[in-house]
Design a protein around this motif. Structure first.
Motif, short mmCIF file in Angstrom:
data_model
loop_
_atom_site.label_atom_id
_atom_site.label_comp_id
_atom_site.label_asym_id
_atom_site.label_seq_id
_atom_site.Cartn_x
_atom_site.Cartn_y
_atom_site.Cartn_z
N VAL A 2 0.83 -1.20 0.00
CA VAL A 2 0.00 0.00 0.00
C VAL A 2 0.86 1.25 0.00
N TRP A 3 1.99 1.19 0.69
CA TRP A 3 2.90 2.33 0.71
C TRP A 3 3.57 2.53 -0.64
N ARG A 4 3.95 1.44 -1.28
CA ARG A 4 4.59 1.57 -2.59
C ARG A 4 3.64 2.22 -3.59
N GLU A 56 1.33 4.41 -2.80
CA GLU A 56 1.26 5.83 -2.46
C GLU A 56 2.50 6.57 -2.95
N VAL A 57 3.65 5.93 -2.88
CA VAL A 57 4.87 6.55 -3.40
C VAL A 57 4.71 6.87 -4.89
N TYR A 58 4.21 5.91 -5.63
CA TYR A 58 4.06 6.14 -7.07
C TYR A 58 3.02 7.22 -7.35
N ARG A 59 1.94 7.23 -6.57
CA ARG A 59 0.90 8.25 -6.79
C ARG A 59 1.44 9.64 -6.56
N LEU A 60 2.27 9.81 -5.52
CA LEU A 60 2.77 11.14 -5.17
C LEU A 60 3.96 11.59 -6.00
N THR A 61 4.77 10.63 -6.43
CA THR A 61 6.05 11.02 -7.05
C THR A 61 6.26 10.49 -8.46
N ARG A 62 5.46 9.52 -8.87
CA ARG A 62 5.66 8.80 -10.13
C ARG A 62 7.03 8.10 -10.18
N GLN A 63 7.50 7.74 -8.99
CA GLN A 63 8.72 6.95 -8.89
C GLN A 63 8.41 5.61 -8.25
N ALA A 66 9.01 2.77 -5.59
CA ALA A 66 9.51 2.74 -4.21
C ALA A 66 10.49 1.59 -4.02
N PRO A 67 11.37 1.71 -3.04
CA PRO A 67 12.24 0.58 -2.70
C PRO A 67 11.40 -0.60 -2.22
#
Length: 369
Positions: A311-313, A315-322, A324-325
């Motif tokens: 779920v965190w990964r 959110e990382v993509y949603r906010l940054t388009r990167q 996540a580790p």
């Protein structure tokens, strides 16, 4: 200082259910008021910051405002005072015993000076936390700074105060801002030995960074006998950080946080205030490093081998388009050679730096270098 790094960190903390762990509370403190800010900052500087907030185009070289590092924006005072208030609140909770440990990863703004902003820092929440502890009656406070940049603002504030021991491990000032933190900086005339600086050669990795930490910090803390430890955990020592030149991993950063936690329990009944700091690898490094810090303080250390929550990964993509580790580790098992046991290599630049610091500071504390 992209605030996304704070959102991603809190998201990862929540994804591991740390805020709901037994004995853990997420608490809010009021913004630091003027009387609190004056424990460190001069009245004319506070006036300058508040004036600048109403004139976003302000350039005030005298007070370091309107520069590339410290641009003026409408919330410059309110946001900075809010961050400072959380660090002060954590210090109060730890001192009064309502919390054993307190973490404010939004804090650690260690470059701000009594009379000017510097290095992305407007109000020095780290120094304010220490000053509040002294105001509450603490007689000995240790400040340990492992940010890649020298903790110059905190050192400046307590340069002549024997009640405070400041220890800073950082990249050598010849290669990095703020060009201070030489081993010969050891405190003012009223407090000799109250400052310890360990400038590390560019390129220092896990083994050297951990060797340096353990060669200086534990012995100094044992001699100083602090009642509270305030630590600053800038994540910019990491090998992927774009603003510095050390080569440390998340795994070594986690190991140092665990060591400071253990030292707090060994020397001051666990009283520990942990702060964030620098860190500009916003996705790959900062959230993992500070989540490990929170987990250690919460008594729920995270196995580095575990995967980051899906779920965190997302959110990382949603906010940054990167991307996540995928794991809470960089895949390294931190290790180092103990300085006392392995001996000193006179041809090694790291060992030269360690010995220079020990020679400069240790005798002030009755220790052999």
């Amino acid at each position: 200082m992209d605030p996304t790094r704070l959102a991603l960190t809190m998201g990862l903390v929540e994804a591991f259910d740390l805020p709901t762990a037994p004995g853990v509370a997420v608490a809010a403190a009021p913004a630091a008021g003027e009387s609190t800010l004056r424990l460190v900052h001069r009245p004319e500087y506070l006036d300058a910051v508040q004036r600048a907030a109403t004139h976003p185009g302000t350039v005030d070289d005298r007070h370091g405002l309107g520069t590339e590092d410290n641009p003026v924006f409408p919330a410059i005072h309110t946001a900075s005072a809010l961050i400072a208030g959380q660090s002060v609140g954590a210090a109060e909770a730890v001192w009064h015993g309502t919390a054993r440990h307190g973490v404010n990863f939004a804090g650690g703004l260690h470059h701000a000076m009594p009379d000017r902003a510097s290095g992305f820092c407007v109000y020095n929440d780290a120094a304010l936390a220490v000053a509040r502890l002294l105001e509450l009656g603490a007689e000995r406070v240790a400040y340990v700074d492992v940010d890649v940049h020298h903790g110059d603002g905190v050192q400046r504030v307590f340069w002549d105060d024997p009640r405070v021991l400041t220890i800073s491990l950082h990249e050598h000032p010849s290669t990095l801002f703020p060009q201070t933190g030489w081993s010969t900086e050891t405190g003012g005339d009223a407090a000799p030995g109250s400052a310890a600086n360990l400038p590390l050669p560019a390129g220092t990795g896990d083994a050297g960074w951990l060797r340096a930490f353990h060669a200086v910090v534990p012995e100094l803390l044992a001699a100083f006998r602090p009642q509270v430890i305030v630590s600053q955990h800038g994540a910019d020592t990491h090998l992927e950080d774009p603003l510095a030149h050390l080569a440390v991993t998340v795994d070594a950063q986690r190991a140092v946080a665990a060591s400071i936690h253990e030292l707090a329990h060994r020397h001051c009944g666990g009283r520990w205030v942990a702060l964030g700091g620098g860190g500009y690898a916003v996705v790959d490094v900062v959230p993992r490093t500070w989540t490990h810090l929170v987990a250690i303080a919460a008594g729920r250390p995270i196995d580095p081998a575990v995967e980051t929550p899906e779920v965190w990964r997302g959110e990382v993509y949603r906010l940054t388009r990167q991307l996540a580790p995928l794991r809470m580790t960089d895949g390294v098992e931190p290790h180092w050679k103990d300085f006392a046991e392995s001996g000193y290599d006179p041809g090694d630049r790291l060992d030269q730096a360690i010995l220079a610091t020990r020679r400069a500071v240790f005798p002030h504390h009755g220790l052999l270098p």
